[in-house]
Each structure stands twice: as C-alpha cells, then as structure tokens.
Design an enzyme around this catalytic site. Structure first.
Site, mmCIF file in Angstrom:
data_model
loop_
_atom_site.group_PDB
_atom_site.id
_atom_site.type_symbol
_atom_site.label_atom_id
_atom_site.label_comp_id
_atom_site.label_asym_id
_atom_site.label_seq_id
_atom_site.Cartn_x
_atom_site.Cartn_y
_atom_site.Cartn_z
ATOM 1 N N ARG A 47 6.968 -61.650 17.734
ATOM 2 C CA ARG A 47 7.987 -61.643 16.678
ATOM 3 C C ARG A 47 7.979 -60.324 15.910
ATOM 4 N NH1 ARG A 47 7.401 -63.975 11.523
ATOM 5 N NH2 ARG A 47 5.706 -65.290 12.280
ATOM 6 N N ASP B 272 28.412 -48.644 10.481
ATOM 7 C CA ASP B 272 28.385 -49.295 11.784
ATOM 8 C C ASP B 272 28.948 -48.296 12.789
ATOM 9 O OD1 ASP B 272 28.914 -50.781 14.082
ATOM 10 O OD2 ASP B 272 29.436 -52.583 12.972
ATOM 11 N N TYR C 35 34.762 -54.730 10.772
ATOM 12 C CA TYR C 35 34.656 -55.836 11.716
ATOM 13 C C TYR C 35 34.773 -57.151 10.944
ATOM 14 C CZ TYR C 35 32.245 -59.277 14.636
ATOM 15 O OH TYR C 35 31.904 -60.415 15.324
ATOM 16 N N LYS D 179 27.687 -54.159 22.845
ATOM 17 C CA LYS D 179 28.859 -53.401 23.264
ATOM 18 C C LYS D 179 28.469 -52.231 24.172
ATOM 19 C CE LYS D 179 31.038 -56.197 20.380
ATOM 20 N NZ LYS D 179 29.969 -56.833 19.577
#
Length: 410
Positions: free
Chosen positions: A69, A193, A121, A218
């Site tokens: 983790r 972003d 977005y 993406k």
C-alpha cells in the site's frame, strides 16, 4: 591507450548512458530507459512485475519496501520514469486520475479557498461543486483566460488555483506562466491537469506550476486497458504530504497496471506524434466542411489561443471538438460514425467520439454548461493512431449522412 582500456572505457560509457542516464537528454530515451534498469537478480532488460503485498524487514536496516500500500518496486519504476518526463522531482502513482486530484485536495484545510477554472473535466468540477464544501473548503470558478478575473477572485485565504490547458471539452488555452506569476508572489499553490497534452507536449512544472496531475488511463497508458493516475511535483513539502496521504487513503494502483503504464510510456512519443498528425489533417478538413458550424482545434492558426499554446507547449494534441447547427445534426453525425468508437475517454490507440453534454459533463449545472457552450450541438473527437485515410473517410461519410438527413426535409 591500450585496446583493452579503450574497450573498458566504451563499456563504462555505455553503462553510464543506459543505466545512470547521466548523459541522457531526449524525451524518447528517458521514456525508454529511465526507471527501467536491468534486473540485478536475473539480468532481465525489462523490470519484472512484483506482485508481493509484503516485504521482509531487517530490524537494523532501513527497508526500501515494507507493504504494497505504501510502495511497490514496479510502481517505483513507473514513478521514476514519469517524474523525469514531466521534469519533476517526485511522482506518486494513484488508482485513477480522480484519486490523484483527491490526494492533492487533501493538502487543503477547512477554511481554505480555491480558485478553479470554470472549464474543467466534468468529474473535477463535480468534485469541487459537491464535495469541497463538505470539507470546509470554498471554491470560486472563473474564466482564467482573463488574468484580471483570476486576480479579482483571489482572497486572503486562497491557497490553491486549479486549471487545465487545453480545457475539456472546449479546448480553451490558459496562460500558464501568467497564472503562475500571479500566484507565486502570494504563495498560492498552482495545480494543472496535464492529461490532454501529456508530458510529451507540455511540462507545466517547467514553467512554474507546483503540482501536475494525470489520468494515466489516457495517453500514458495509451491502450484503454488501465485505470490509473499520478501526481508529480518538485516541492519537497508537498511531496511529503501527498505521499503520506496516499498511504493513509490507500489509493495506490496495482502492480499490473503500473507495468502496463510503464510500457505505455515507452511508446508515448510515437503515439502522440501520430495522433497529432491525424488530428491536424482532420481538423483542417472539418474546418472547411459546410455542415460543421465550428471546429475547435488548437493547431488551427485561426483558433483562439493558438499562438499562446505555441509559446508554452511543444504541440497541439489530438483532441478536436466540433459544433453543428442543432442537436439533431450532431446526433446524426455521432450515430453515423462506424470506425470511431462511441465511448468516453481518450488517448488510446483507437479514435473515439463522445457527447459531452450527455456523458462527461451531464451532471454540471445547466447554467454553467450553457455559459461554456457545452450543449447538444457539441461532439468531441479523440483522435487515435489509425490510418489517416480511414479516419477521414469515416468522418466524411458521417457528414454525408447529416447532409442527406437535411435534404430529406428541404
């Protein structure tokens, strides 16, 4: 110099070039070699996928890995590569692009204020409009193309400015250096972003931005087969906070996704160049077509923001947004496409078409969508790396369907 010492020097120089990257300069070379050292255990030239959830710890030796983790060797390889490509010092991989944004948001405290660009977005905007207030953070959204509007929105408790450029889906271009010049003196963090451009075409950190995030789903992954994100920064304190939050919140990606993302980075420059080549040629055709009311593509010289993007980026990307006269025409065009996949997302090898107002931006307030021009006349095209001629023919055939539909009623 003896032959033996000459060969020894050449081998040394080769090892320095390939493994330590002291002399590496180019993007493609970094993408292929940085973070991808030969596996010392087996000699494998590609790092293996480490699936172990836990690692042996010696009490007297500080461990590099403890528990999956917090860190994972496969994840670390990816993070090292992406940090180098974004010209950053640190990278933290996350389980999605929205997880990356959420991690950065946790830097803020109750009572803080955020200024965000009004055109983002849809998921990011929804987060800011719906979840921020639950954490005691206030948000004002402005058109940050207007730097005076940004300055006016800043308050004494403003701690962060959030943007993306080009924006989704209207492809507006923000003056990144101008925004930084306003925020730096006020000690306001800036976050951008960079998903639409990828580190191949734009590096916001290199022009003063504090934090960059990506949806690695993406262009970085590049094959529409992972869900993953990343945060990149060069600020030591920001990194320490976000790294801690990443472990506490458990928003880490799995090793298989990290391996696929690392593999995607190695061909990023090739895919981005091909997709941009296709996008430019298709945009030129769409811009001249009588049935397309408006073609938005930053590579077109007539596009508002074209010159600005040329100054702060190395390319124009492969996203195109078009508008028709009415919703019936856009729907006809959408349904007539056969090679383009009818799906959200972008940055994969395949070309996709989507309706922002019905999917990605569906839940935004109607007034905001109207202000941004996100209506049922808008169609977003994510251009892939197929043969240009086939994409062209598919678009023209779909536009013929729009023409035929109109002729039926004239």
């Amino acid at each position: 110099v003896s032959t033996q010492s000459t060969w020894g020097l050449l081998i040394y120089m080769e090892n320095k070039l390939i493994h330590s990257h002291e002399f590496v300069r180019g993007f493609a070379t970094l993408a292929i070699h940085e973070g991808s050292n030969v596996d010392p255990a087996t000699g494998a030239v590609i790092p293996p996928i480490h699936v172990s959830s836990t690692y042996e710890v010696e009490l007297d030796t500080p461990p590099k890995f403890i528990y999956g983790r917090f860190d994972n060797p496969t994840r670390s390889c990816f993070e090292k590569t992406l940090a180098a490509l974004e010209k950053g010092k640190y990278c933290i991989a996350t389980s999605s692009g929205m997880a990356a944004f959420s991690l950065v948001f946790h830097v803020l405290k109750p009572g803080d204020h955020v200024v965000a660009n009004e055109d983002l977005y849809g998921g990011t905007t929804n987060f800011l409009l719906e979840l921020a207030k639950d954490h005691g953070v206030t948000v004002d959204c402005v058109d940050m193309r207007d730097l005076k509007a940004l300055e006016s929105a800043i308050k004494p408790n403003t701690k962060m400015v959030i943007g993306e450029s080009p924006t989704n889906p209207t492809l507006r271009i923000l003056d990144i250096p101008g925004i930084v010049s306003i925020c730096k003196p006020k000690k306001i963090l800036t976050m951008f972003d960079n998903t639409f451009m990828s580190p191949c075409l734009q590096n916001p950190l290199a022009i003063g931005v504090d934090i960059v995030i990506h949806s690695c789903t993406k262009y970085i992954g590049g094959h529409s087969d992972i869900i993953m994100g990343a945060v990149i920064t060069s600020d030591d304190e920001i990194y320490k906070k976000i790294k801690k939050y990443s472990g506490l919140l458990g928003c880490c990606p799995g090793p298989h996704d990290c391996f696929l993302a690392s593999r995607g980075l190695k061909t990023l420059h090739l895919r981005v160049e091909r997709a941009e080549f296709n996008a430019m040629k298709l945009a030129e055709i769409l811009a001249k077509h009588p049935k397309v009311k408006e073609t938005l593509y930053p590579g077109l010289p007539t596009f508002l923001g074209h010159d600005l993007l040329k100054k702060q980026a190395k390319g124009f990307g492969s996203m195109i947004t078009i508008n028709f006269e009415n919703g019936a025409q856009s729907a006809k065009f959408y349904n007539a496409l056969t090679l383009f996949g009818h799906a959200v997302s972008l940055g994969g090898v395949e070309s996709l078409v989507s309706f922002p107002t019905k999917i990605t931006h569906k839940s935004l307030p109607e007034a905001l969508k109207a202000k941004l021009g996100v209506t049922d006349t808008m169609v977003r095209l994510a251009i892939g790396i197929e043969d240009f001629e086939d994409l062209r023919d598919d678009l023209l055939k779909a536009l013929e369907a729009v023409q035929n539909r109109i002729n039926c009623f004239t």
